[in-house]
Design a protein around this motif. Structure first.
Motif, PDB file in Angstrom:
ATOM      1  N   VAL A   9      34.089  34.615  57.687  1.00 23.09           N
ATOM      2  CA  VAL A   9      34.137  35.703  56.712  1.00 23.09           C
ATOM      3  C   VAL A   9      34.581  35.134  55.378  1.00 23.09           C
ATOM      4  N   LEU A  10      33.999  35.647  54.298  1.00 27.96           N
ATOM      5  CA  LEU A  10      34.463  35.284  52.966  1.00 27.96           C
ATOM      6  C   LEU A  10      34.450  36.511  52.075  1.00 27.96           C
ATOM      7  N   LEU A  11      35.247  36.436  51.019  1.00 30.69           N
ATOM      8  CA  LEU A  11      35.337  37.503  50.025  1.00 30.69           C
ATOM      9  C   LEU A  11      35.260  36.875  48.652  1.00 30.69           C
ATOM     10  N   ALA A  12      34.389  37.428  47.808  1.00 33.03           N
ATOM     11  CA  ALA A  12      34.255  36.946  46.438  1.00 33.03           C
ATOM     12  C   ALA A  12      34.501  38.082  45.464  1.00 33.03           C
ATOM     13  N   GLY A  13      35.035  37.732  44.284  1.00 33.28           N
ATOM     14  CA  GLY A  13      35.191  38.693  43.207  1.00 33.28           C
ATOM     15  C   GLY A  13      36.240  39.747  43.476  1.00 33.28           C
ATOM     16  N   GLY A  14      36.078  40.889  42.805  1.00 27.81           N
ATOM     17  CA  GLY A  14      36.996  42.004  42.979  1.00 27.81           C
ATOM     18  C   GLY A  14      38.304  41.811  42.243  1.00 27.81           C
ATOM     19  N   GLY A  15      39.239  42.691  42.533  1.00 30.28           N
ATOM     20  CA  GLY A  15      40.500  42.682  41.816  1.00 30.28           C
ATOM     21  C   GLY A  15      41.569  41.844  42.474  1.00 30.28           C
ATOM     22  N   PHE A  16      41.232  40.652  42.953  1.00 30.27           N
ATOM     23  CA  PHE A  16      42.166  39.839  43.725  1.00 30.27           C
ATOM     24  C   PHE A  16      42.506  38.531  43.018  1.00 30.27           C
ATOM     25  N   ARG A  17      43.711  38.033  43.331  1.00 29.31           N
ATOM     26  CA  ARG A  17      44.058  36.645  43.046  1.00 29.31           C
ATOM     27  C   ARG A  17      43.615  35.827  44.262  1.00 29.31           C
ATOM     28  N   HIS A  18      42.523  35.161  44.143  1.00 31.64           N
ATOM     29  CA  HIS A  18      41.943  34.522  45.324  1.00 31.64           C
ATOM     30  C   HIS A  18      42.763  33.326  45.778  1.00 31.64           C
ATOM     31  N   ALA A  19      42.607  32.995  47.067  1.00 29.92           N
ATOM     32  CA  ALA A  19      43.508  32.031  47.710  1.00 29.92           C
ATOM     33  C   ALA A  19      42.789  30.811  48.256  1.00 29.92           C
TER      34      ALA A  19
END
Length: 426
Positions: A372-382
């Protein structure tokens, strides 16, 4: 005083129409006892994508955690988004098993889908749509390829049909129709509202005739009816507003399941246009593939057969071509979102793109250690968030974080235990 039981066929009638009721205690036998009693800030969006045949784990997962993850055969396609991306390993849905049976549970996390009598639960997008969907012409958009199925489910666990025609999706989003068609649609909406209005008096009378537990059920039921009425009214307002105009050609119909990449690209383009025009803020896309051989050079078999590779190098090589090409299309989508400015940021900054699969290893039909991966959005990515391979971290925690990023007040979803550890909102 004992009350006469209601018939299970009781309807609320008014003005020649009838509205069915939920099952109430008062519909039981006579001896049954009663039980005790829109913002100025640019919005965030969500595009959730499931590829149903798994993702070869050894080509996906990096070995190093954090931002210093090494480029794997699959993540090389997304390396340019390293600072706007989080890769998860050691995550899964607790008690979601059954191999391919887990496909409908990617966004619901409903347990044991392979068992008899399984009933799904609400999906992440529909949970959000119930709370923020009224801000847009379409509360949600449910897309698929090669199947009418989807990964979106209502609160009752009913699957929402997936729209698998790019042409119809485009028409729905951007083609308004002539004045006669619009007025006909408005008349239908008004008729729907009149049905709800016509039973209001009888509903109030019935509420006084039943016990406290049934009144609570009726209140919940009528809350849903009132929500439907509100949506009908909103739909009528949207029908009177012109649809956005976009500089994009009408898509061609694609009925060839071998045209995998062409279908994916067309649907990704429509995802981008839908969020760019704020037609909706919630999109799901079921990237379904089974026996058809994709039109990709070097591929001789359908995806499903190749997933039973038994570590055969030739089959694995073909799978890498298919899944790498899909991730290249994802990279194209992310690039378009990043190149589109919005409110001092980019559309990628305003859109969380979730990409994953319900099977951690399709060769073994396992449902743990999901890629699983997540890109963009309102996050401080890790970078790479690595959890235990033996004792997986609950993926629904990510769903809680996504809900909060959308502005939905939620601290639990499905089998979550909180928000996603290591992933913070800006």
């Amino acid at each position: 005083m004992r009350q006469r039981p209601l018939s299970r066929r009781t309807f609320l009638r008014g003005s020649g129409v009838a509205l069915s009721l939920p099952l109430l205690d008062a519909m039981g036998v006579a001896t049954a006892s009663a039980a005790p009693s829109g913002s100025s800030t640019a919005p965030q969006r969500l595009i959730a994508i499931e590829t149903n045949q798994g993702i070869v784990p050894q080509y996906f997962f990096p070995k190093r955690a954090g931002f210093d993850w090494e480029v794997t055969p699959y993540l090389k396609h997304l390396n340019q988004f390293r600072d706007q991306l989080t890769v998860f390993s050691g995550v899964s849905h607790p008690e979601v098993d059954g191999g391919h049976s887990a496909e409908p549970c990617f966004l619901t996390a409903a347990p044991h889908p392979g068992r008899g009598g399984f009933r799904n639960t609400i999906s992440l997008d529909q949970y959000a749509a119930e709370r923020i969907g009224h801000h847009n012409r379409f509360p949600s958009l449910t897309l698929s390829i090669n199947t009418p199925r989807s990964i979106s489910f209502t609160a009752a666990g009913v699957q929402i049909p997936g729209e698998n025609s790019p042409r119809r999706v485009f028409q729905k989003l951007f083609v308004r129709g002539n004045a006669e068609a619009v007025q006909s649609r408005i008349a239908d909406l008004r008729h729907g509202r009149s049905i709800l209005d016509s039973v209001a008096d009888r509903a109030r009378t019935l509420s006084r005739e039943v016990g406290s537990r049934d009144r609570a059920k009726l209140d919940q039921y009528f809350t849903g009816v009132r929500e439907l009425e509100r949506r009908l009214h909103a739909n009528e307002e949207w029908e009177n507003r012109p649809k956005p105009q976009v500089d994009y050609p009408m898509p061609e119909e694609m009925n060839d399941p071998s045209a995998l990449l062409e279908q994916v690209r067309s649907m990704f383009d429509l995802c981008r246009l839908a969020v760019q025009t704020d037609s909706t803020r919630l999109i799901t896309f079921f990237m379904y593939q089974n026996t058809a051989k994709p039109n990709i050079p070097g591929v001789q078999e359908g995806t499903h057969g190749l997933t039973h590779h038994g570590n055969n190098p030739d089959k694995l090589s073909q799978l890498q071509l298919i899944e790498g090409a899909q991730l290249e299309e994802l990279s194209r989508l992310l690039g378009q979102l990043r190149e589109t400015p919005e409110a001092g940021a980019s559309l990628l900054d305003r859109t969380s793109v979730l990409y994953g699969t319900p099977m951690g290893n399709a060769n073994r039909h396992s449902n743990d250690n999901l890629p699983v991966l997540l890109a963009g959005g309102g996050f401080r990515h890790a970078g790479h968030l690595a959890f235990s391979q033996e004792h997986n971290y609950p993926l629904p925690n990510l769903f809680v974080s996504l809900l909060q990023s959308l502005g939905v007040e939620a601290d639990r979803f499905a089998s979550s235990t909180g928000t996603m550890s290591g992933l913070e909102l800006r």
